[in-house]
Design an enzyme around this catalytic site. Structure first.
Site, PDB file in Angstrom:
ATOM      1  N   GLU A 228       1.088  -0.994  -0.380  1.00 47.89           N
ATOM      2  CA  GLU A 228       0.519  -0.280   0.174  1.00 47.89           C
ATOM      3  C   GLU A 228       1.095   0.815  -0.111  1.00 47.89           C
ATOM      4  O   GLU A 228       1.543   0.998   0.809  1.00 47.89           O
ATOM      5  CB  GLU A 228      -1.049  -0.106   1.187  1.00 47.89           C
ATOM      6  N   CYS A 262      -2.364   9.054   3.237  1.00 53.00           N
ATOM      7  CA  CYS A 262      -2.004   8.304   1.579  1.00 53.00           C
ATOM      8  C   CYS A 262      -3.349   8.661   1.096  1.00 53.00           C
ATOM      9  O   CYS A 262      -2.778   8.895  -0.053  1.00 53.00           O
ATOM     10  CB  CYS A 262      -1.751   7.077   1.860  1.00 53.00           C
TER      11      CYS A 262
END
Length: 455
Positions: A228, A262
């Site tokens: 990720e 993110c």
């Protein structure tokens, strides 16, 4: 990079930890491998009890744990408390649903019977970031512990006390030694660790560079991996959207956690017929906010995680302005002690500019006007990243159609992107691969074993 707590509010070193020796690392791996041999055949109800207990302890210590987050990486205290609550809910989610997720899956076949059984595979190495120091760990740990794997954590070097505390919580909850192990290691030792046959899977949340390095090490050693990585999420506001709602969610989506997420709404794309109105309302929401101690509940702008992070975002903004972009508000560090940067909005961005092509990991929003829906979609997809996105429209079917055309792993409609235990989380393109959370998250590091029974 030293393993130490540096308070970003005042840049003071609070505590330093020694990196473990090769001998100690070998001992910890051996202990984890031994623990796995019994954990993999343990009753899933006992695994569930452990996760319930972890969640209970976290809630009972919510303020203490939240203060530790704020001390080490500067998150506003209310947001730190929310992180602990979210983290506890992840452990509870898998404690409640793990058994159902891991049930044998029958397969329709001609003659005889067949089913898939989900079996654990061993030690899973988690390489986790500082921005959500408890919750990022929970998302990997909870599904793997309930599946019968054991977890070893290499956390970010600037949140060592959070890492240490997670292991202590597991110990307090009754976990045997080796079920969850914190490792104080430098990142350069990961490649060597990947060579150990007892490490059976690797998961990393972090930068593209770190992800590429870990994926190379995992691939070279034929280890399953999940990544990720970064994101440059598009936040699309169509002309029929509820502007007040969109503005509210844009502020939350971009400036929560001081923009250090993110899945932050980094690129705000608004149809030009409503763009000026949106921008004025957006700007007014982030004007004259209180700057100060992140432990103070009245503070609205806290520090970034470190001086290094501040200098990075400062350079990106300065470079982008030199390339022709304009600053609507903010744009510079705040003149005070600590790693503080103003909430910032950039406009007039063009392809090739620094802020157009790079991820901005800090409190800086890139604002774009799009001629129409098609132009908004094209702009949203003009990035190497593909983590998440958002679409705002009163026409749900229209919003779904836009979401369908976005090259991302996740799209949220009429809300800013958020993480929930029951929703799969992950991206595409250079934002990584694999999924965390939901039923999908428990399937990443298990052996999906076919068992066939003849007539």
């Amino acid at each position: 990079m030293p393993i130490q707590t540096v308070n970003p509010y005042n840049s003071k070193v609070v505590k330093t930890f020694d990196e473990i020796s090769d001998e100690t690392l070998e001992s910890k791996i051996a202990t984890a491998h031994k623990a796995y041999q019994s954990w993999k055949i343990s009753d899933i109800k006992d695994r569930s009890k452990l996760l319930f207990k972890v969640a209970e302890i976290m809630r009972s210590k919510k303020r203490e744990l939240a203060e530790l987050i704020t001390l080490e990486m500067g998150k506003l205290i209310a947001q730190s408390e929310s992180e602990i609550e979210m983290c506890a809910s992840v452990y509870e989610y898998y404690a409640k649903n793990g058994e159902a997720f891991l049930k044998d899956k029958p397969i329709e076949t001609t003659g005889g019977k067949a089913f898939v059984r989900y079996s654990p595979i061993g030690i899973i190495l988690a390489i986790e970031p500082w921005n959500y120091p408890f919750n990022q760990v929970a998302r990997l740990t909870a599904p793997n512990i309930i599946a019968g794997n054991v977890v070893m954590l290499k956390h970010a070097s600037n949140v060592p006390q959070c890492a240490q505390m997670i292991q202590k919580i597991f110990e307090e909850a009754g976990a045997s030694e080796g079920i969850f192990t914190n490792l104080y290691l430098a990142g350069k030792r990961i490649a060597k660790l990947a060579e150990d046959p007892r490490i059976c899977g690797m998961s990393l949340t972090g930068s593209e560079a770190a992800g590429s390095s870990m994926a190379e090490a995992a691939g070279k050693n034929l280890k399953k991996s999940v990544l990720e990585l970064g994101g440059s999420d598009a936040f699309i506001v169509l002309e029929d959207a509820d502007i007040e709602l969109a503005v509210e969610k844009a502020v939350l989506g971009r400036f929560g956690n001081t923009g250090q997420a993110c899945t932050s709404a980094k690129r705000i794309i608004v149809i030009e017929s409503i763009a000026d109105e949106f921008l004025e309302k957006f700007k007014s929401r982030i004007t004259n906010l209180k700057v100060g101690d992140p432990m103070d509940p009245e503070t609205k702008i806290g520090p970034m995680v470190s001086e290094e992070a501040l200098k990075t975002i400062e350079k990106q903004v300065n470079d982008t302005v030199k390339e022709g972009a304009k600053i609507v508000i903010g744009g510079k560090r705040i003149d005070r002690e600590g790693a503080f940067f103003e909430f910032t909005i950039l406009t007039d961005l063009k392809p090739g500019m620094t802020a157009y092509k790079e991820e901005l990991f800090g409190p800086v929003a890139s604002f774009y006007k799009a001629k129409d829906e098609a132009a908004a979609i094209a702009l949203a997809n003009d990035t190497s990243f593909g983590l998440g996105g958002a679409v705002f429209s009163k026409d749900t079917n229209r919003a779904i159609n836009v979401a369908n055309q976005m090259d991302t792993g996740m799209v949220f409609i009429n809300e800013s992107l958020a993480s929930r235990p029951d929703l799969p989380f992950g991206g595409t393109k250079r934002s990584g691969y694999g999924r965390e959370l939901s039923a999908l998250g428990i399937e990443e590091f298990v052996n999906k074993k076919l068992i066939r029974i003849a007539d």
